[in-house]
Scaffold this active site. Structure first.
Site, mmCIF file in Angstrom:
data_model
loop_
_atom_site.group_PDB
_atom_site.id
_atom_site.type_symbol
_atom_site.label_atom_id
_atom_site.label_comp_id
_atom_site.label_asym_id
_atom_site.label_seq_id
_atom_site.Cartn_x
_atom_site.Cartn_y
_atom_site.Cartn_z
ATOM 1 N N LYS A 179 2.320 -5.982 16.529
ATOM 2 C CA LYS A 179 2.220 -4.866 17.777
ATOM 3 C C LYS A 179 1.573 -3.748 17.605
ATOM 4 O O LYS A 179 1.719 -2.891 18.069
ATOM 5 C CB LYS A 179 3.817 -4.459 17.186
ATOM 6 C CG LYS A 179 5.140 -4.780 16.960
ATOM 7 C CD LYS A 179 6.309 -4.128 17.281
ATOM 8 C CE LYS A 179 7.853 -4.107 15.934
ATOM 9 N NZ LYS A 179 8.229 -2.858 15.555
ATOM 10 N N LYS A 191 0.834 -2.594 15.003
ATOM 11 C CA LYS A 191 1.407 -1.290 14.200
ATOM 12 C C LYS A 191 0.839 -1.518 12.645
ATOM 13 O O LYS A 191 1.166 -2.444 12.152
ATOM 14 C CB LYS A 191 2.711 -1.321 14.310
ATOM 15 C CG LYS A 191 3.374 -0.188 15.645
ATOM 16 C CD LYS A 191 4.476 -0.009 15.419
ATOM 17 C CE LYS A 191 4.692 2.058 15.268
ATOM 18 N NZ LYS A 191 6.077 1.842 15.967
#
Ligand code: C2G
Length: 134
Positions: A45, A47
């Site tokens: 992602k 992240k």
């Protein structure tokens, strides 16, 4: 027949916005399942988390409003999880509005209001400021 609710998230630096969402989702049914993003999936992602997957899922599992946690390994596992667990409602915060409407073929899909003024990113920024201030 219990009404099963399902959601997913990273839940890094767990905060009141996460708790409000999970409590609100639990109020829609009787049994709340929470998929917690693994570190590998978060890397996909884009992240970076402060808290490890093992600690993030331990915190979420300890909440009174959470009945079951499972690792979230990929975007595509939602349909299988919904079917496997007999999910009635899939819910996310409304920053995801519309993203998961494809799941409406399998269950009810709801997007609940986010809690304003708090986010894991904002907390990370504060931590960085404090560290720089020494
Ligand atoms: N949230 C909220 N209010 C906030 C912050 C977050 O309601 N102030 C909600 C988000 O909308 C999300 C959940 O809390 O539904 C978890 O947020 P994150 O940990 O940021 O999860 P995210 O990285 O969005 O991952 O497959 C779905 C993804 O795993 C969601």
């Amino acid at each position: 027949m219990k009404k099963v609710i399902l959601t997913y998230g990273t839940f890094d630096l767990f905060h009141i916005g996460h708790l409000n969402l999970l409590r609100n989702l639990k109020s829609l049914g009787d049994y709340l399942i929470v998929g917690v993003s693994t570190d590998a999936f978060n890397a996909q992602k884009g992240k970076r988390t402060v808290i490890s997957f093992e600690e993030r899922i331990d915190i979420v599992q300890s909440l009174k409003c959470v009945d079951l946690t499972l690792p979230e390994h990929c975007w595509e596992q939602k349909a299988r999880d919904i079917t496997e667990h007999g999910v009635s409602v899939f819910g996310m915060g409304d920053d995801w509005q519309g993203h998961f409407d494809g799941l409406k073929a399998l269950c009810e899909v709801v997007y609940l209001p986010r809690t304003a003024g708090i986010s894991s990113s904002a907390l990370k920024h504060c931590l960085r400021e404090i560290a720089l201030a020494g």
